[in-house]
Design a protein around this motif. Sequence first.
Motif, PDB file in Angstrom:
ATOM      1  N   ALA A 227       1.167  -1.280  -0.035  1.00  0.00           N
ATOM      2  CA  ALA A 227       0.044   0.114   0.003  1.00  0.00           C
ATOM      3  C   ALA A 227       0.805   1.186   0.049  1.00  0.00           C
ATOM      4  O   ALA A 227       0.336   2.373  -0.273  1.00  0.00           O
ATOM      5  CB  ALA A 227      -1.043  -0.050   1.143  1.00  0.00           C
ATOM      6  N   GLY A 228       2.210   1.134   0.084  1.00  0.00           N
ATOM      7  CA  GLY A 228       2.800   2.380   0.432  1.00  0.00           C
ATOM      8  C   GLY A 228       3.030   3.020   1.480  1.00  0.00           C
ATOM      9  O   GLY A 228       3.416   4.261   1.842  1.00  0.00           O
TER      10      GLY A 228
ATOM     11  N   LYS B 140      -5.918   3.793   5.882  1.00  0.00           N
ATOM     12  CA  LYS B 140      -7.071   4.598   5.047  1.00  0.00           C
ATOM     13  C   LYS B 140      -7.701   3.655   4.086  1.00  0.00           C
ATOM     14  O   LYS B 140      -8.903   3.922   3.988  1.00  0.00           O
ATOM     15  CB  LYS B 140      -6.387   5.707   4.608  1.00  0.00           C
ATOM     16  N   ARG B 141      -7.015   2.914   3.336  1.00  0.00           N
ATOM     17  CA  ARG B 141      -7.731   2.082   2.484  1.00  0.00           C
ATOM     18  C   ARG B 141      -8.846   1.086   3.006  1.00  0.00           C
ATOM     19  O   ARG B 141      -9.788   0.787   2.303  1.00  0.00           O
ATOM     20  CB  ARG B 141      -6.384   1.445   1.219  1.00  0.00           C
TER      21      ARG B 141
ATOM     22  N   GLU C 128     -12.808   1.091   2.270  1.00  0.00           N
ATOM     23  CA  GLU C 128     -13.567  -0.187   1.699  1.00  0.00           C
ATOM     24  C   GLU C 128     -14.170  -0.785   2.720  1.00  0.00           C
ATOM     25  O   GLU C 128     -15.544  -1.176   2.415  1.00  0.00           O
ATOM     26  CB  GLU C 128     -12.474  -1.090   1.190  1.00  0.00           C
ATOM     27  N   PHE C 129     -14.091  -0.728   3.895  1.00  0.00           N
ATOM     28  CA  PHE C 129     -14.888  -1.712   4.864  1.00  0.00           C
ATOM     29  C   PHE C 129     -14.856  -0.761   5.927  1.00  0.00           C
ATOM     30  O   PHE C 129     -14.200  -0.937   7.153  1.00  0.00           O
ATOM     31  CB  PHE C 129     -14.015  -2.908   5.470  1.00  0.00           C
ATOM     32  N   PRO C 130     -15.767   0.277   6.060  1.00  0.00           N
ATOM     33  CA  PRO C 130     -16.044   1.147   7.234  1.00  0.00           C
ATOM     34  C   PRO C 130     -16.281   0.795   8.483  1.00  0.00           C
ATOM     35  O   PRO C 130     -15.969   1.258   9.577  1.00  0.00           O
ATOM     36  CB  PRO C 130     -16.700   2.415   6.650  1.00  0.00           C
TER      37      PRO C 130
ATOM     38  N   GLY D  22      -6.864   6.230  13.787  1.00  0.00           N
ATOM     39  CA  GLY D  22      -8.040   5.557  14.622  1.00  0.00           C
ATOM     40  C   GLY D  22      -8.012   4.269  14.652  1.00  0.00           C
ATOM     41  O   GLY D  22      -9.073   3.547  14.658  1.00  0.00           O
ATOM     42  N   ALA D  23      -6.833   3.616  14.877  1.00  0.00           N
ATOM     43  CA  ALA D  23      -6.532   2.235  14.816  1.00  0.00           C
ATOM     44  C   ALA D  23      -7.352   1.600  16.201  1.00  0.00           C
ATOM     45  O   ALA D  23      -7.258   2.365  17.184  1.00  0.00           O
ATOM     46  CB  ALA D  23      -5.343   1.907  14.736  1.00  0.00           C
TER      47      ALA D  23
END
Length: 354
Positions: A237-238, A245-246, A250-252, A273-274
């Motif tokens: 993801a970089g 964030k991704r 995708e899965f809020p 927000g982990a």
Amino acid sequence: MTSPTPDELPLLQIGFGRPGEAVNGTGGGCGDACGCGGADDGPDLDPLECGLDPDLAALLADAGLDPVQVEDIAHMAIEEDLDQGVDVTTVATIPEDAVATADFTAREAGTVAGLRIAEAVLSVVCTEEFEVERHVEDGDRVEAGQRLLSVRARTRDLLTGERSALNILCRLSGVATATRAWADVLQGTGAAVRDTRKTTPGLRALEKYAVRCGDGVNHRMSLSDAALIKDNHVIAAGGVAEAFKRVREEFPGVPIEVEVDRLDQIEPVLAEGADLILLDNFTPEQTAEAVALVAGRAKLESSGRLTLANARAYADTGVDYLAVGALTHSSPILDIGLDLRDEARGGAGGQERD
């Protein structure tokens, strides 16, 4: 005496349903041999009312296990052992109408798990008389020589199902015993030992159940339960924050745990927000720093470098979980045997078979 052919073996058909789902005549553990009538009941059949004994199915469900999945595993274990044939030793040496009582007995001290599953394994083989006497419950600590479960059934059925039942019971009891050792070390710290997905293919639900029996805590059951962003996701993801964030986009609604291997990665993850942060290969000193830095803003889980000898040092830092893959991938079995009673002499006797 003629030997039965494979077609005459009294095994129920393996089902594909799950509790609460409507099933057709080939699902839910039903087959032609099932007392509920199988296909005649049509799509409204409740899988908990057929296949396994309803009381046993209810006990499995109360323990958080899928009775139909347990029945499937029981069938697969027996079918693997018979390999399209019969138990040639038992058929040749035991009269067809002989009945016996057998005792599952602990050969060493430990924590037992899987007794109801062992019952399920034997029940798919037993065609006529089948009575159980339960002496202990899953999660109980037991001593060497202690009787765990007694089963009365046709002698042939007992001996045919013996090894499959013991394989599962010994395996799960070994996992529970290992987990209990960790739980004992962590007692009073506020930290819990937690399993991973390093489980035996097809037996995850049972092995994670065994962890619960040993006072451990389950991590996610599958890849769909929660997100765990590890180093390979970060590389792809970089960056840690970008991967987070991704997933969130995708899965809020999915809980997100992020693996970090340096203290400087923690603050950016917190800012995103982990819900939980996995501290990979941190020392106890580094773990204490992480606990102070996070200050209750997220749960913390230690992973890597963990042993029973240093578990207390990690737990005393204030971390919430210790992730121990060895609970399910490396625990030795708990030695349990099945002995036929020498009822002619009024006692227990016999020896475990291979």
